[in-house]
Write a protein that holds these residues in place. Structure first.
Motif, PDB file in Angstrom:
ATOM      1  N   GLY A  44       0.855  -1.189   0.000  1.00  0.00           N
ATOM      2  CA  GLY A  44       0.000   0.000   0.000  1.00  0.00           C
ATOM      3  C   GLY A  44       0.884   1.229   0.000  1.00  0.00           C
ATOM      4  N   GLN A  45       0.423   2.268   0.647  1.00  0.00           N
ATOM      5  CA  GLN A  45       1.179   3.509   0.725  1.00  0.00           C
ATOM      6  C   GLN A  45       2.242   3.424   1.828  1.00  0.00           C
ATOM      7  OE1 GLN A  45      -1.727   6.979   0.408  1.00  0.00           O
ATOM      8  NE2 GLN A  45      -3.009   5.258   1.042  1.00  0.00           N
ATOM      9  N   GLU A  46       3.281   4.255   1.674  1.00  0.00           N
ATOM     10  CA  GLU A  46       4.344   4.312   2.678  1.00  0.00           C
ATOM     11  C   GLU A  46       4.796   5.759   2.840  1.00  0.00           C
ATOM     12  OE1 GLU A  46       8.931   2.751   3.442  1.00  0.00           O
ATOM     13  OE2 GLU A  46       7.958   2.307   1.551  1.00  0.00           O
ATOM     14  N   VAL A  47       5.007   6.151   4.093  1.00  0.00           N
ATOM     15  CA  VAL A  47       5.617   7.434   4.408  1.00  0.00           C
ATOM     16  C   VAL A  47       6.962   7.119   5.049  1.00  0.00           C
ATOM     17  CG1 VAL A  47       5.457   9.542   5.786  1.00  0.00           C
ATOM     18  CG2 VAL A  47       3.413   8.608   4.688  1.00  0.00           C
ATOM     19  N   PHE A  48       8.019   7.732   4.514  1.00  0.00           N
ATOM     20  CA  PHE A  48       9.402   7.454   4.885  1.00  0.00           C
ATOM     21  C   PHE A  48      10.021   8.795   5.281  1.00  0.00           C
ATOM     22  CE2 PHE A  48      13.855   6.972   3.780  1.00  0.00           C
ATOM     23  CZ  PHE A  48      14.173   5.638   3.944  1.00  0.00           C
ATOM     24  N   ALA A  49      10.261   9.006   6.577  1.00  0.00           N
ATOM     25  CA  ALA A  49      10.781  10.277   7.067  1.00  0.00           C
ATOM     26  C   ALA A  49      12.178  10.092   7.660  1.00  0.00           C
ATOM     27  CB  ALA A  49       9.844  10.854   8.125  1.00  0.00           C
ATOM     28  N   VAL A  50      13.136  10.807   7.117  1.00  0.00           N
ATOM     29  CA  VAL A  50      14.512  10.732   7.619  1.00  0.00           C
ATOM     30  C   VAL A  50      14.600  11.578   8.889  1.00  0.00           C
ATOM     31  CG1 VAL A  50      16.946  11.191   7.125  1.00  0.00           C
ATOM     32  CG2 VAL A  50      15.439  10.368   5.303  1.00  0.00           C
ATOM     33  N   LEU A  51      15.021  10.947   9.979  1.00  0.00           N
ATOM     34  CA  LEU A  51      15.178  11.653  11.245  1.00  0.00           C
ATOM     35  C   LEU A  51      16.625  12.043  11.494  1.00  0.00           C
ATOM     36  CD1 LEU A  51      12.895   9.446  13.524  1.00  0.00           C
ATOM     37  CD2 LEU A  51      12.289  11.520  12.275  1.00  0.00           C
ATOM     38  N   ASP A  52      17.557  11.197  11.038  1.00  0.00           N
ATOM     39  CA  ASP A  52      18.977  11.417  11.294  1.00  0.00           C
ATOM     40  C   ASP A  52      19.773  10.803  10.152  1.00  0.00           C
ATOM     41  OD1 ASP A  52      21.222  12.200  13.007  1.00  0.00           O
ATOM     42  OD2 ASP A  52      21.493  10.056  13.384  1.00  0.00           O
ATOM     43  N   GLY A  53      20.760  11.515   9.648  1.00  0.00           N
ATOM     44  CA  GLY A  53      21.586  11.011   8.559  1.00  0.00           C
ATOM     45  C   GLY A  53      21.035  11.446   7.209  1.00  0.00           C
ATOM     46  N   SER A  54      21.537  10.802   6.176  1.00  0.00           N
ATOM     47  CA  SER A  54      21.124  11.094   4.800  1.00  0.00           C
ATOM     48  C   SER A  54      20.819   9.789   4.078  1.00  0.00           C
ATOM     49  CB  SER A  54      22.230  11.828   4.044  1.00  0.00           C
ATOM     50  OG  SER A  54      22.491  13.078   4.641  1.00  0.00           O
ATOM     51  N   VAL A  55      19.847   9.863   3.188  1.00  0.00           N
ATOM     52  CA  VAL A  55      19.434   8.693   2.416  1.00  0.00           C
ATOM     53  C   VAL A  55      19.228   9.118   0.970  1.00  0.00           C
ATOM     54  CG1 VAL A  55      17.607   6.970   2.085  1.00  0.00           C
ATOM     55  CG2 VAL A  55      18.281   7.633   4.404  1.00  0.00           C
ATOM     56  N   GLU A  56      19.817   8.362   0.042  1.00  0.00           N
ATOM     57  CA  GLU A  56      19.472   8.574  -1.357  1.00  0.00           C
ATOM     58  C   GLU A  56      18.350   7.597  -1.674  1.00  0.00           C
ATOM     59  OE1 GLU A  56      21.301   9.348  -5.759  1.00  0.00           O
ATOM     60  OE2 GLU A  56      22.612   8.441  -4.262  1.00  0.00           O
ATOM     61  N   MET A  57      17.202   8.140  -2.046  1.00  0.00           N
ATOM     62  CA  MET A  57      16.037   7.324  -2.359  1.00  0.00           C
ATOM     63  C   MET A  57      15.934   7.201  -3.874  1.00  0.00           C
ATOM     64  SD  MET A  57      13.469   5.559  -1.278  1.00  0.00           S
ATOM     65  CE  MET A  57      13.031   6.040   0.392  1.00  0.00           C
ATOM     66  N   PHE A  58      15.977   5.973  -4.342  1.00  0.00           N
ATOM     67  CA  PHE A  58      15.795   5.687  -5.763  1.00  0.00           C
ATOM     68  C   PHE A  58      14.363   5.205  -5.954  1.00  0.00           C
ATOM     69  CE2 PHE A  58      20.289   5.234  -4.931  1.00  0.00           C
ATOM     70  CZ  PHE A  58      20.876   5.839  -6.035  1.00  0.00           C
ATOM     71  N   TYR A  59      13.741   5.632  -7.049  1.00  0.00           N
ATOM     72  CA  TYR A  59      12.367   5.246  -7.330  1.00  0.00           C
ATOM     73  C   TYR A  59      12.161   5.254  -8.837  1.00  0.00           C
ATOM     74  CZ  TYR A  59      12.097  10.323  -7.468  1.00  0.00           C
ATOM     75  OH  TYR A  59      12.327  11.642  -7.741  1.00  0.00           O
ATOM     76  N   LYS A  60      11.153   4.537  -9.278  1.00  0.00           N
ATOM     77  CA  LYS A  60      10.894   4.422 -10.713  1.00  0.00           C
ATOM     78  C   LYS A  60       9.638   5.191 -11.089  1.00  0.00           C
ATOM     79  CE  LYS A  60      13.518   0.264 -11.390  1.00  0.00           C
ATOM     80  NZ  LYS A  60      13.584  -1.109 -11.856  1.00  0.00           N
ATOM     81  N   VAL A  61       9.760   5.955 -12.164  1.00  0.00           N
ATOM     82  CA  VAL A  61       8.653   6.710 -12.736  1.00  0.00           C
ATOM     83  C   VAL A  61       8.605   6.363 -14.214  1.00  0.00           C
ATOM     84  CG1 VAL A  61       7.723   9.002 -13.236  1.00  0.00           C
ATOM     85  CG2 VAL A  61       8.943   8.601 -11.084  1.00  0.00           C
ATOM     86  N   GLY A  62       7.523   5.728 -14.651  1.00  0.00           N
ATOM     87  CA  GLY A  62       7.411   5.333 -16.052  1.00  0.00           C
ATOM     88  C   GLY A  62       8.528   4.414 -16.502  1.00  0.00           C
ATOM     89  N   GLY A  63       9.008   3.567 -15.587  1.00  0.00           N
ATOM     90  CA  GLY A  63      10.065   2.619 -15.916  1.00  0.00           C
ATOM     91  C   GLY A  63      11.467   3.198 -15.833  1.00  0.00           C
ATOM     92  N   GLN A  64      11.590   4.487 -15.596  1.00  0.00           N
ATOM     93  CA  GLN A  64      12.890   5.148 -15.486  1.00  0.00           C
ATOM     94  C   GLN A  64      13.261   5.344 -14.020  1.00  0.00           C
ATOM     95  OE1 GLN A  64      14.818   5.882 -18.249  1.00  0.00           O
ATOM     96  NE2 GLN A  64      13.196   4.778 -19.316  1.00  0.00           N
ATOM     97  N   THR A  65      14.523   5.094 -13.688  1.00  0.00           N
ATOM     98  CA  THR A  65      14.993   5.281 -12.322  1.00  0.00           C
ATOM     99  C   THR A  65      15.364   6.739 -12.085  1.00  0.00           C
ATOM    100  OG1 THR A  65      15.821   3.013 -12.222  1.00  0.00           O
ATOM    101  CG2 THR A  65      16.692   4.555 -10.606  1.00  0.00           C
ATOM    102  N   GLU A  66      14.844   7.283 -10.996  1.00  0.00           N
ATOM    103  CA  GLU A  66      15.172   8.635 -10.555  1.00  0.00           C
ATOM    104  C   GLU A  66      15.617   8.535  -9.109  1.00  0.00           C
ATOM    105  OE1 GLU A  66      12.279  11.630 -11.466  1.00  0.00           O
ATOM    106  OE2 GLU A  66      11.663  10.605 -13.310  1.00  0.00           O
ATOM    107  N   SER A  67      16.193   9.620  -8.581  1.00  0.00           N
ATOM    108  CA  SER A  67      16.602   9.600  -7.181  1.00  0.00           C
ATOM    109  C   SER A  67      16.491  10.985  -6.566  1.00  0.00           C
ATOM    110  CB  SER A  67      18.037   9.083  -7.033  1.00  0.00           C
ATOM    111  OG  SER A  67      18.976  10.032  -7.501  1.00  0.00           O
TER     112      SER A  67
END
Length: 103
Positions: A44-67
């Motif tokens: 289902g849906q997910e909420v992902f909140a960074v509290l400490d540190g850094s995260v590179e989030m990769f995700y796909k839009v129309g089959g293309q990877t973005e970050s």
């Protein structure tokens, strides 16, 4: 009642979590990690909140990877069906809100 000091949470292994609450099937968990997760699509849906540190989030839009680079206070919302993977840069602590049992 509980107070959680997120910066003090240290998991035994990457993506270890502490269950903060389960509200009618929606879980709120604090995660600690220093390693990438795996590409996945939540149930289902997910909420992902960074509290400490850094995260590179990769995700796909129309089959293309973005970050996007996420830092403390940044929130990533994955709608149902969004394929994504989180890559921490060093250690990170993340609050994840999602349906119980979702990956």
């Amino acid at each position: 009642m509980e107070i959680v000091k997120s910066k003090e949470f240290l998991g035994e292994k990457p993506w270890a979590s502490k269950l903060i609450a389960n509200m009618d099937g929606i879980t709120i968990k604090l995660h600690w990690t220093n390693e990438p997760y795996v590409w996945h699509i939540n149930d289902g849906q997910e909420v992902f909140a960074v509290l400490d540190g850094s995260v590179e989030m990769f995700y796909k839009v129309g089959g293309q990877t973005e970050s996007a680079l996420l830092g403390p206070g940044d929130i990533f919302y994955a709608s149902a069906g969004t394929e994504h993977v989180a890559h921490p840069i060093g250690e990170a602590r993340i609050l994840v809100i999602e349906a119980e049992g979702s990956i």
